[in-house]
Design an enzyme around this catalytic site. Structure first.
Site, mmCIF file in Angstrom:
data_model
loop_
_atom_site.group_PDB
_atom_site.id
_atom_site.type_symbol
_atom_site.label_atom_id
_atom_site.label_comp_id
_atom_site.label_asym_id
_atom_site.label_seq_id
_atom_site.Cartn_x
_atom_site.Cartn_y
_atom_site.Cartn_z
ATOM 1 N N GLU A 172 -1.215 10.994 32.300
ATOM 2 C CA GLU A 172 -1.018 10.893 33.717
ATOM 3 C C GLU A 172 -0.722 9.779 34.388
ATOM 4 O O GLU A 172 -1.547 9.150 35.287
ATOM 5 C CB GLU A 172 -2.134 11.602 34.458
ATOM 6 C CG GLU A 172 -2.157 13.006 33.964
ATOM 7 C CD GLU A 172 -3.293 13.735 35.087
ATOM 8 O OE1 GLU A 172 -3.984 13.228 35.927
ATOM 9 O OE2 GLU A 172 -3.129 15.172 34.923
ATOM 10 N N GLU A 291 -1.917 20.074 30.111
ATOM 11 C CA GLU A 291 -2.894 20.410 30.820
ATOM 12 C C GLU A 291 -2.706 21.588 31.854
ATOM 13 O O GLU A 291 -1.974 21.369 32.588
ATOM 14 C CB GLU A 291 -3.382 19.266 31.530
ATOM 15 C CG GLU A 291 -4.320 18.294 30.714
ATOM 16 C CD GLU A 291 -4.737 17.019 31.349
ATOM 17 O OE1 GLU A 291 -5.326 17.238 32.440
ATOM 18 O OE2 GLU A 291 -4.827 15.833 31.024
HETATM 19 O O1 AHR Z 1 -8.575 17.705 32.532
HETATM 20 C C1 AHR Z 1 -9.433 16.888 33.726
HETATM 21 C C2 AHR Z 1 -8.663 15.850 34.169
HETATM 22 O O2 AHR Z 1 -7.498 16.304 34.710
HETATM 23 C C3 AHR Z 1 -7.875 15.107 33.106
HETATM 24 O O3 AHR Z 1 -8.801 14.049 32.551
HETATM 25 C C4 AHR Z 1 -6.691 14.469 33.837
HETATM 26 O O4 AHR Z 1 -5.526 14.362 32.736
HETATM 27 C C5 AHR Z 1 -6.263 15.312 34.794
HETATM 28 O O5 AHR Z 1 -6.280 14.870 36.042
#
Ligand code: AHR
Length: 501
Positions: A172, A291
């Site tokens: 990210e 994610e």
């Molecule tokens: O999964 C929780 C968080 O969400 C992770 O650390 C991050 O990559 C995202 O913002």
């Protein structure tokens, strides 16, 4: 409500990459400490790994597990997690304002992954660190021997390289919350140079470059175009993330959000094509949706608690308790990935244990399955094969996320080796049963099985004392017919229908 669906063996989207059912484990809250690792627990093995958790992970059959972050990786020194445990430093983790004891590092995670039947997908830190630390990490993990880092690995007890194939170039990096957040042009350059070095070291690696953290980011979708233009020849995947929320408690609006996910995927697929054309490239870059999950139940409370706390170790953090409504959402999200499996090759549920996770544990106590464990498990185990291009006719509704959201969300997977045809179907409607006629063309169906997840209360949860409140049972809503099959899908229900061919 009536629906008509046609599945034809010749109309395929893609052969699904099994890594579509990947997962994620970050050094965050209790994911690692008292999640997978709890020495002294009655279920702990000789290495301190909880066998009850390993068993639940194995049953999910998740082929890859992303590690060690997440936001955590952007200030992580991977070397802190190697060598004798008593010498490892305790560090302040800036991402979650906690203390990291470094009792689990690459050796412990790799051993755990093997026991859990999953492969590692590792991330390098491109936030507070850069190319040099990334290449040292890849050398440590993948080089056979005879070099500084690979020999150190051997001295630390592991002679054979782990040969990790999948590597994330940071996490990210578009997010201002990230340690070492970068502009698209800065990150694109750094990612490209790092990718060149990592490929130089190990030409077999597959590299994932950061796309946007979500599609509401102000820099989206220009970020993807800039980063891909800088890295197109060196990377294999662009990473996307999305979390789903229902603060308004409006089920129809909530269940329409996968339409936004679908649009996000479609837009990034278009940008990949644009950059491919612009760079006159022959390569194909695909999407790693590494994610995704529902994340809102504890989010505001957690943000307040984090601001107030004093660097605790393994606190309860992001411990969302999932309900039956989230089963429907997770089913719709996975169906979206199946329907887009030509471009989305990798996807990781975020996360795996305790932290926005399908598996929960009690320190010193039991481990149990959250509601969302089930749709993930059913898809992971039975959604392998060729994704089908289904023709679906069903009434729709207009929502804030998109117009014309179908009340029936359905995906189909043909596994010619196993001789099965599997459908995952969600009825988004709260009061009407969907009666679907499903034509099965160029399939010879022999038998049919229906598995259903349903509860009268959308807010029903699984807890340690009542772990099976929401779980799959045998259904009676599927039957073979002269043209294929008929389905009866009750209001607000998740179904898996398996046809033996
Ligand atoms: O999964 C929780 C968080 O969400 C992770 O650390 C991050 O990559 C995202 O913002």
């Amino acid at each position: 409500m009536k629906a008509r669906v046609t599945a034809n063996a010749a109309y395929a989207v893609a052969d699904i990459d099994k890594r579509l059912y990947g997962s994620f484990l970050e050094h965050l809250g209790r994911a690692v400490y008292t999640g997978i690792y709890e020495p002294g627990h009655p279920q702990a093995d000789a290495e301190g790994m909880r066998k009850d958790v390993i068993e639940l992970v194995r049953a999910l059959d998740t082929p890859i597990c992303r590690y060690p972050g997440g936001n955590f990786v952007s200030a992580y020194n991977w070397e802190d997690g190697i060598g004798p445990k008593e010498n490892r430093p305790r560090r302040l983790d800036l991402a979650w304002r906690t203390t990291e004891p470094n009792l689990v590092g690459i050796h412990e995670f790799a051993d755990w992954a093997e026991k859990a039947g999953t492969e590692m997908m590792l991330a390098v830190n491109l936030g507070s660190r850069g190319l040099d630390e990334a290449r040292a990490f890849v050398e440590y993990v993948n080089h056979p021997g005879g070099s500084y880092w690979s020999d150190l690995r051997a001295r630390n007890g592991r002679t054979q390289p782990w040969n990790c194939r999948l590597w994330c170039l940071g996490n990210e990096m578009d997010g201002p919350w990230q340690v070492g957040h970068k502009l698209a042009s800065e990150y694109g350059h750094l990612a490209n140079e790092t990718a060149k070095a990592l490929r130089g070291l190990d030409p077999t690696v597959e590299l994932v470059v950061c796309g946007s953290s979500h599609s509401n980011m102000p820099t989206y979708p220009q970020w993807e175009a800039t980063v891909l233009e800088a890295t197109y020849e060196q990377v294999d995947y662009i990473s996307l993330h999305m979390y789903f929320e229902n603060y308004e408690k409006n089920t129809a609006e909530y269940l329409a959000l996968p339409a936004k996910l679908d649009r996000y995927i479609g837009t990034v697929a278009g940008i990949i094509d644009y950059v491919k054309a612009k760079t006159r490239s022959k390569r194909d870059v695909k999407i790693s949706f590494d994610e995704w999950n529902v994340w809102y139940h504890q989010r505001q409370r957690d943000a307040e608690r984090m601001r107030a706390w004093d660097w605790p170790e393994a606190p309860r953090l992001l411990e969302d308790i999932y309900n039956f409504e989230d089963v429907l959402q997770v089913g719709c999200i996975i169906n979206t990935f199946i329907r887009r499996s030509d471009i989305v090759r990798i996807a990781c549920i975020a996360q795996l244990v305790n932290v926005i996770a399908p598996i929960m544990t009690d320190p010193g106590g039991g481990a149990w399955r959250q509601t969302i464990y089930w749709p993930f498990m059913l898809a992971s185990r039975h959604g392998r094969g060729t994704a089908l291009q289904l023709a679906v006719e069903v009434p729709t509704y207009d929502a804030a996320a998109a117009d014309k959201v179908p009340w029936l969300d359905i995906a189909g997977v043909h596994n010619s080796n196993a001789g099965t045809l599997t459908f995952f179907a969600i009825n988004r409607h709260g009061s009407e049963t969907i009666e679907a006629d499903v034509a099965l063309e160029r399939f010879a169906a022999k038998s049919i099985e229906h598995t259903i997840i349903r509860h009268d209360d959308l807010e029903a949860c699984n807890t340690k004392d009542a772990p099976d409140t929401v779980s799959p049972v045998k259904g009676n809503g599927a039957a073979l017919s002269s043209k294929g099959m008929t389905l009866k899908l009750p209001p607000h229900s998740y179904s898996m229908v398996r046809v033996t061919l």
